[in-house]
Write a protein that holds these residues in place. Structure first.
Motif, mmCIF file in Angstrom:
data_model
loop_
_atom_site.group_PDB
_atom_site.id
_atom_site.type_symbol
_atom_site.label_atom_id
_atom_site.label_comp_id
_atom_site.label_asym_id
_atom_site.label_seq_id
_atom_site.Cartn_x
_atom_site.Cartn_y
_atom_site.Cartn_z
ATOM 1 N N LEU A 35 20.065 -1.531 1.700
ATOM 2 C CA LEU A 35 19.354 -0.765 2.832
ATOM 3 C C LEU A 35 19.967 -1.576 3.692
ATOM 4 C CD1 LEU A 35 16.762 0.630 0.987
ATOM 5 C CD2 LEU A 35 18.948 2.319 1.003
ATOM 6 N N GLY A 36 19.710 -2.505 4.185
ATOM 7 C CA GLY A 36 20.151 -3.402 5.188
ATOM 8 C C GLY A 36 18.845 -3.062 5.623
ATOM 9 N N ARG A 37 17.640 -3.300 4.161
ATOM 10 C CA ARG A 37 15.715 -2.636 5.076
ATOM 11 C C ARG A 37 15.275 -4.970 5.069
ATOM 12 N NH1 ARG A 37 13.903 1.999 2.767
ATOM 13 N NH2 ARG A 37 15.241 3.557 3.132
ATOM 14 N N PRO A 38 14.042 -4.934 5.536
ATOM 15 C CA PRO A 38 13.771 -6.477 5.390
ATOM 16 C C PRO A 38 12.782 -6.377 4.854
ATOM 17 C CG PRO A 38 12.525 -5.110 7.507
ATOM 18 C CD PRO A 38 13.801 -4.461 6.747
ATOM 19 N N ILE A 39 12.260 -7.185 3.512
ATOM 20 C CA ILE A 39 11.264 -6.989 2.984
ATOM 21 C C ILE A 39 9.415 -6.948 3.373
ATOM 22 C CG2 ILE A 39 9.861 -8.142 0.487
ATOM 23 C CD1 ILE A 39 12.959 -8.846 0.295
ATOM 24 N N PHE A 40 8.715 -5.993 2.637
ATOM 25 C CA PHE A 40 7.203 -6.027 2.568
ATOM 26 C C PHE A 40 7.018 -6.828 1.731
ATOM 27 C CE2 PHE A 40 2.866 -4.634 2.388
ATOM 28 C CZ PHE A 40 2.403 -4.638 4.111
ATOM 29 N N LEU A 41 6.238 -8.298 2.059
ATOM 30 C CA LEU A 41 6.078 -8.789 0.852
ATOM 31 C C LEU A 41 3.915 -8.945 0.454
ATOM 32 C CD1 LEU A 41 6.681 -10.172 -1.900
ATOM 33 C CD2 LEU A 41 6.227 -12.371 0.144
ATOM 34 N N SER A 42 3.392 -8.151 -0.558
ATOM 35 C CA SER A 42 2.246 -8.252 -0.254
ATOM 36 C C SER A 42 2.142 -9.007 -1.539
ATOM 37 C CB SER A 42 1.632 -7.021 -1.080
ATOM 38 O OG SER A 42 0.010 -7.299 -0.984
ATOM 39 N N ILE A 43 0.983 -10.583 -1.601
ATOM 40 C CA ILE A 43 0.442 -11.739 -2.221
ATOM 41 C C ILE A 43 -0.604 -10.979 -2.465
ATOM 42 C CG2 ILE A 43 2.983 -12.817 -1.753
ATOM 43 C CD1 ILE A 43 0.103 -14.598 0.108
ATOM 44 N N GLY A 44 -1.105 -9.834 -2.369
ATOM 45 C CA GLY A 44 -3.060 -9.889 -2.839
ATOM 46 C C GLY A 44 -3.286 -10.760 -3.895
ATOM 47 N N TYR A 45 -4.538 -11.161 -4.420
ATOM 48 C CA TYR A 45 -5.072 -11.917 -5.218
ATOM 49 C C TYR A 45 -6.237 -10.825 -6.528
ATOM 50 C CZ TYR A 45 -7.742 -15.799 -7.415
ATOM 51 O OH TYR A 45 -8.610 -16.066 -8.144
ATOM 52 N N SER A 46 -6.206 -10.503 -7.228
ATOM 53 C CA SER A 46 -7.680 -10.191 -8.192
ATOM 54 C C SER A 46 -8.281 -10.177 -7.965
ATOM 55 C CB SER A 46 -7.042 -10.368 -9.398
ATOM 56 O OG SER A 46 -6.842 -11.494 -9.429
ATOM 57 N N ALA A 47 -8.665 -11.457 -7.762
ATOM 58 C CA ALA A 47 -10.587 -11.750 -7.545
ATOM 59 C C ALA A 47 -10.603 -11.564 -5.259
ATOM 60 C CB ALA A 47 -10.838 -13.159 -7.536
ATOM 61 N N CYS A 48 -9.624 -11.228 -4.597
ATOM 62 C CA CYS A 48 -9.894 -11.137 -3.515
ATOM 63 C C CYS A 48 -10.401 -10.076 -2.310
ATOM 64 C CB CYS A 48 -8.508 -11.656 -2.624
ATOM 65 S SG CYS A 48 -8.114 -11.363 -1.113
ATOM 66 N N HIS A 49 -11.587 -10.117 -2.383
ATOM 67 C CA HIS A 49 -12.278 -8.068 -1.784
ATOM 68 C C HIS A 49 -11.671 -8.405 -0.691
ATOM 69 C CE1 HIS A 49 -14.856 -5.524 -0.634
ATOM 70 N NE2 HIS A 49 -14.722 -5.992 0.816
ATOM 71 N N TRP A 50 -10.838 -8.648 -0.014
ATOM 72 C CA TRP A 50 -10.347 -8.096 1.046
ATOM 73 C C TRP A 50 -8.764 -7.132 0.931
ATOM 74 C CZ3 TRP A 50 -13.063 -6.404 4.567
ATOM 75 C CH2 TRP A 50 -14.485 -7.390 5.220
ATOM 76 N N CYS A 51 -8.347 -8.171 0.114
ATOM 77 C CA CYS A 51 -7.018 -7.516 -0.615
ATOM 78 C C CYS A 51 -7.186 -6.052 -1.194
ATOM 79 C CB CYS A 51 -6.469 -8.529 -1.468
ATOM 80 S SG CYS A 51 -6.123 -10.410 -1.323
ATOM 81 N N HIS A 52 -8.354 -6.503 -1.449
ATOM 82 C CA HIS A 52 -8.104 -4.888 -2.354
ATOM 83 C C HIS A 52 -9.271 -3.821 -1.515
ATOM 84 C CE1 HIS A 52 -8.484 -5.667 -6.328
ATOM 85 N NE2 HIS A 52 -9.186 -6.701 -6.038
#
Length: 86
Positions: free
Chosen positions: A42-59
């Motif tokens: 697609l010629g699109r950049p990657i949006f990468l999420s590396i959330g952590y299951s115990a991270c409040h702010w990730c949720h």
């Protein structure tokens, strides 16, 4: 888990953390060759999420951003979104 009208590729993952994002309107890919190939095709950049299951702010971010259909529409149109579990 958010039970919405949306289902993405994370539904088939074994990680409980990834599965809990399987109903985001974001068209998530798990980390892997399929996502990288799609980005190149697609010629699109990657949006990468590396959330952590115990991270409040990730949720918080998942709830406030990735469950929002207007945010998802932008990500789905302009990026290949990858969720890499940590």
């Amino acid at each position: 888990m958010n039970q919405s009208a949306f289902t993405n590729r994370l539904l088939n993952e074994t990680s409980p953390y990834l599965k809990q994002h399987a109903h985001n309107p974001v068209d998530w890919y798990p980390w892997g060759e399929e996502a990288l190939t799609r980005s190149r095709q697609l010629g699109r950049p990657i949006f990468l999420s590396i959330g952590y299951s115990a991270c409040h702010w990730c949720h918080v971010m998942e709830h406030e951003s990735f469950e929002d259909p207007s945010v998802a529409a932008i990500l789905n149109e302009h990026f290949v979104s990858i969720w890499a579990a940590t």
